[in-house]
Write a protein that holds these residues in place. Sequence first.
Motif, PDB file in Angstrom:
ATOM      1  N   VAL A 152       0.959  -1.440  -0.281  1.00  7.85           N
ATOM      2  CA  VAL A 152       0.181  -0.107   0.244  1.00  7.85           C
ATOM      3  C   VAL A 152       0.758   1.225   0.579  1.00  7.85           C
ATOM      4  N   ALA A 153       1.578   1.209   0.960  1.00 10.94           N
ATOM      5  CA  ALA A 153       3.031   2.265   1.297  1.00 10.94           C
ATOM      6  C   ALA A 153       3.319   2.445  -0.650  1.00 10.94           C
ATOM      7  N   ASP A 154       3.789   1.479  -1.129  1.00  6.57           N
ATOM      8  CA  ASP A 154       4.317   1.269  -2.317  1.00  6.57           C
ATOM      9  C   ASP A 154       3.534   1.803  -3.178  1.00  6.57           C
ATOM     10  N   ARG A 155       2.199   2.264  -3.358  1.00  5.20           N
ATOM     11  CA  ARG A 155       0.797   2.691  -4.622  1.00  5.20           C
ATOM     12  C   ARG A 155       1.009   4.093  -4.148  1.00  5.20           C
ATOM     13  N   LEU A 156       0.817   4.186  -3.263  1.00  2.00           N
ATOM     14  CA  LEU A 156       0.430   5.462  -1.939  1.00  2.00           C
ATOM     15  C   LEU A 156       1.397   6.404  -2.311  1.00  2.00           C
ATOM     16  N   ALA A 157       3.207   5.871  -3.097  1.00  2.99           N
ATOM     17  CA  ALA A 157       3.531   6.772  -3.306  1.00  2.99           C
ATOM     18  C   ALA A 157       3.632   7.176  -4.678  1.00  2.99           C
ATOM     19  N   ASP A 158       3.170   6.538  -5.556  1.00  2.00           N
ATOM     20  CA  ASP A 158       3.147   6.663  -7.295  1.00  2.00           C
ATOM     21  C   ASP A 158       2.235   7.240  -7.069  1.00  2.00           C
ATOM     22  N   THR A 159       0.821   6.683  -6.320  1.00  2.72           N
ATOM     23  CA  THR A 159      -0.917   8.619  -6.719  1.00  2.72           C
ATOM     24  C   THR A 159       0.064   9.625  -6.013  1.00  2.72           C
ATOM     25  N   LEU A 160       0.973  10.114  -4.942  1.00  2.00           N
ATOM     26  CA  LEU A 160       1.485  11.197  -4.536  1.00  2.00           C
ATOM     27  C   LEU A 160       2.428  11.628  -6.245  1.00  2.00           C
ATOM     28  N   THR A 161       3.468  10.565  -6.568  1.00  2.00           N
ATOM     29  CA  THR A 161       3.794  11.459  -7.372  1.00  2.00           C
ATOM     30  C   THR A 161       3.307  11.995  -8.673  1.00  2.00           C
ATOM     31  N   VAL A 162       2.147  10.953  -8.752  1.00  3.24           N
ATOM     32  CA  VAL A 162       1.180  11.284  -9.881  1.00  3.24           C
ATOM     33  C   VAL A 162       0.602  12.622  -9.890  1.00  3.24           C
ATOM     34  N   LEU A 163      -0.108  12.895  -7.985  1.00  3.36           N
ATOM     35  CA  LEU A 163      -0.468  14.562  -7.854  1.00  3.36           C
ATOM     36  C   LEU A 163       0.463  15.469  -8.202  1.00  3.36           C
ATOM     37  N   ILE A 164       2.087  15.463  -7.663  1.00  5.95           N
ATOM     38  CA  ILE A 164       2.662  16.178  -8.053  1.00  5.95           C
ATOM     39  C   ILE A 164       3.037  16.382  -9.343  1.00  5.95           C
ATOM     40  N   LEU A 165       3.117  15.066 -10.175  1.00 10.08           N
ATOM     41  CA  LEU A 165       3.005  15.947 -11.880  1.00 10.08           C
ATOM     42  C   LEU A 165       1.831  16.544 -12.958  1.00 10.08           C
ATOM     43  N   LEU A 166       0.969  16.633 -11.658  1.00  7.72           N
ATOM     44  CA  LEU A 166      -0.739  17.316 -11.663  1.00  7.72           C
ATOM     45  C   LEU A 166      -0.103  18.135 -11.708  1.00  7.72           C
ATOM     46  N   LEU A 167       0.395  18.841 -10.632  1.00  2.00           N
ATOM     47  CA  LEU A 167       0.142  20.670 -10.086  1.00  2.00           C
ATOM     48  C   LEU A 167       1.929  21.265 -10.979  1.00  2.00           C
ATOM     49  N   LEU A 168       2.716  20.165 -10.823  1.00  2.00           N
ATOM     50  CA  LEU A 168       3.584  20.605 -12.435  1.00  2.00           C
ATOM     51  C   LEU A 168       2.456  20.808 -13.274  1.00  2.00           C
ATOM     52  N   THR A 169       2.050  20.143 -13.874  1.00  2.00           N
ATOM     53  CA  THR A 169       1.837  20.316 -15.529  1.00  2.00           C
ATOM     54  C   THR A 169       0.263  21.741 -15.302  1.00  2.00           C
ATOM     55  N   PHE A 170      -0.446  21.650 -14.167  1.00  4.94           N
ATOM     56  CA  PHE A 170      -0.805  22.266 -14.515  1.00  4.94           C
ATOM     57  C   PHE A 170      -0.342  24.175 -14.523  1.00  4.94           C
ATOM     58  N   ILE A 171       0.448  24.325 -13.957  1.00  7.28           N
ATOM     59  CA  ILE A 171       1.540  25.056 -13.693  1.00  7.28           C
ATOM     60  C   ILE A 171       1.917  25.603 -15.420  1.00  7.28           C
ATOM     61  N   PRO A 172       2.035  25.002 -16.413  1.00  5.80           N
ATOM     62  CA  PRO A 172       2.546  25.933 -17.683  1.00  5.80           C
ATOM     63  C   PRO A 172       0.948  25.101 -18.768  1.00  5.80           C
ATOM     64  N   ALA A 173      -0.208  24.295 -18.690  1.00  3.12           N
ATOM     65  CA  ALA A 173      -0.522  24.554 -18.952  1.00  3.12           C
ATOM     66  C   ALA A 173      -1.664  24.549 -18.426  1.00  3.12           C
ATOM     67  N   GLY A 174      -1.893  24.592 -17.445  1.00  2.00           N
ATOM     68  CA  GLY A 174      -4.077  24.591 -17.088  1.00  2.00           C
ATOM     69  C   GLY A 174      -4.585  25.119 -17.403  1.00  2.00           C
ATOM     70  N   ALA A 175      -4.355  26.451 -18.251  1.00  2.00           N
ATOM     71  CA  ALA A 175      -5.221  27.504 -18.711  1.00  2.00           C
ATOM     72  C   ALA A 175      -6.136  26.606 -20.492  1.00  2.00           C
ATOM     73  N   GLN A 176      -5.071  25.848 -20.928  1.00  2.00           N
ATOM     74  CA  GLN A 176      -5.835  25.124 -21.804  1.00  2.00           C
ATOM     75  C   GLN A 176      -6.577  24.082 -20.772  1.00  2.00           C
ATOM     76  N   LEU A 177      -6.147  22.638 -19.842  1.00  2.00           N
ATOM     77  CA  LEU A 177      -7.070  22.426 -19.717  1.00  2.00           C
ATOM     78  C   LEU A 177      -8.017  22.245 -19.027  1.00  2.00           C
ATOM     79  N   ARG A 178      -7.840  23.882 -18.437  1.00  2.00           N
ATOM     80  CA  ARG A 178      -9.830  24.200 -17.335  1.00  2.00           C
ATOM     81  C   ARG A 178     -10.652  24.410 -18.753  1.00  2.00           C
ATOM     82  N   GLU A 179      -9.376  25.355 -19.753  1.00  2.00           N
ATOM     83  CA  GLU A 179     -10.552  25.358 -20.699  1.00  2.00           C
ATOM     84  C   GLU A 179     -11.363  24.151 -21.698  1.00  2.00           C
ATOM     85  N   TYR A 180     -10.275  22.933 -21.996  1.00  2.00           N
ATOM     86  CA  TYR A 180     -11.435  21.842 -22.305  1.00  2.00           C
ATOM     87  C   TYR A 180     -12.202  21.064 -21.467  1.00  2.00           C
TER      88      TYR A 180
END
Length: 369
Positions: A152-180
Amino acid sequence: MRNYQQELLNIIFLLNLLILKSHLQSTKTNFFGTLLKYGVPLVISVGLCWLLFSNDDIDLAGMMEIVRRECDFRWILLNLLLGIMAQVFRAARWQIQLRALDIRPPFRQLVLSIFGTYSVNLVFPRLGEVWRTGYIAARERAPFTTVFGSMVADRLADTLTVLILLLLTFIPAGAQLREYLGQSGGALARISEILGSPLLWGFVIAAMAAVWFVFVRFPEHKVIARLRSIISGLWKGFAVVVTMPGRGRWLIFTVLIWSCYIMSLYCAFRAFPLTAEVLVIHGPTALAVCFVLTSLAMGVPSNGGIGPWQWAMIFGLTLYSAGVAGLTHEYALTFANLVMGVQTLMLIVQGLFTFGCIAFSKRSKPLSK
């Protein structure tokens, strides 16, 4: 096509609620629970794939011609090799957690358990993690709940990694994603409305208070005692990440795992000239958006991500198709299906190899610590 997407999202949401309900029911096996756990993901996979090809504009012969004419399979081979490397690094990361719990399976067995996990998930979604926990626990004669907690800890680490990547991705591409998302039936507004609902948070608080009351009021009850034992084992396997030796190496392996995944998708993009052009025009932002969307899609209950992954990839490429002449829906569909197809074939081969090795080892000598 947008109406199809919205209706499908509504269906998936309702099916996820049904799956959650089945998990909260009695642990006794019943036909309805088995159907929800294994039948629904299969239906979702088949349904999504059917929608992908149900459009009258889809030309299978044309898709095969795109693959024959434009795909550079050398990049696809690199895509597969990086995927295998990510699984090996995952086994190495899990080994650090298990050693901190004084569970020491050979590295080869850990690699086989990771290979088998993804192969089992192709047939029985969500069961792969349970299978690898049971395999290692039985082989090492270790408590199942402790090994499961480490998983479970192994999979939670993956979930947190995806969330971090999601937040970082929204910085340059957030407006485009929100529009879509705003054009897709107000999905973003509905998500915000649900998360901001006082009724939802009131229910969560009330449920937590009820659980706390039962545990405090009836500590000696056999069911509560059993739950405490299970929770204790899970927590032991989970919390070891904070205190274990080798935390630095654990973080390095986490970075290596996700670097392999990202580079694997990069290689897939380079395999086709138009997706490679997306990288040239839009840079790493396009790759990051497609990677995050497909990673989130893997959370949809399906057989190995088949169906949701292609939808997410097409969704991501659609965001960047305006500047790339020829990047049609058919082209994006061809790309997504080929990448998912070869990855699925790789998992099937890995599964045959894994269970062949396990069967041979059982025949050669009994499992022992």
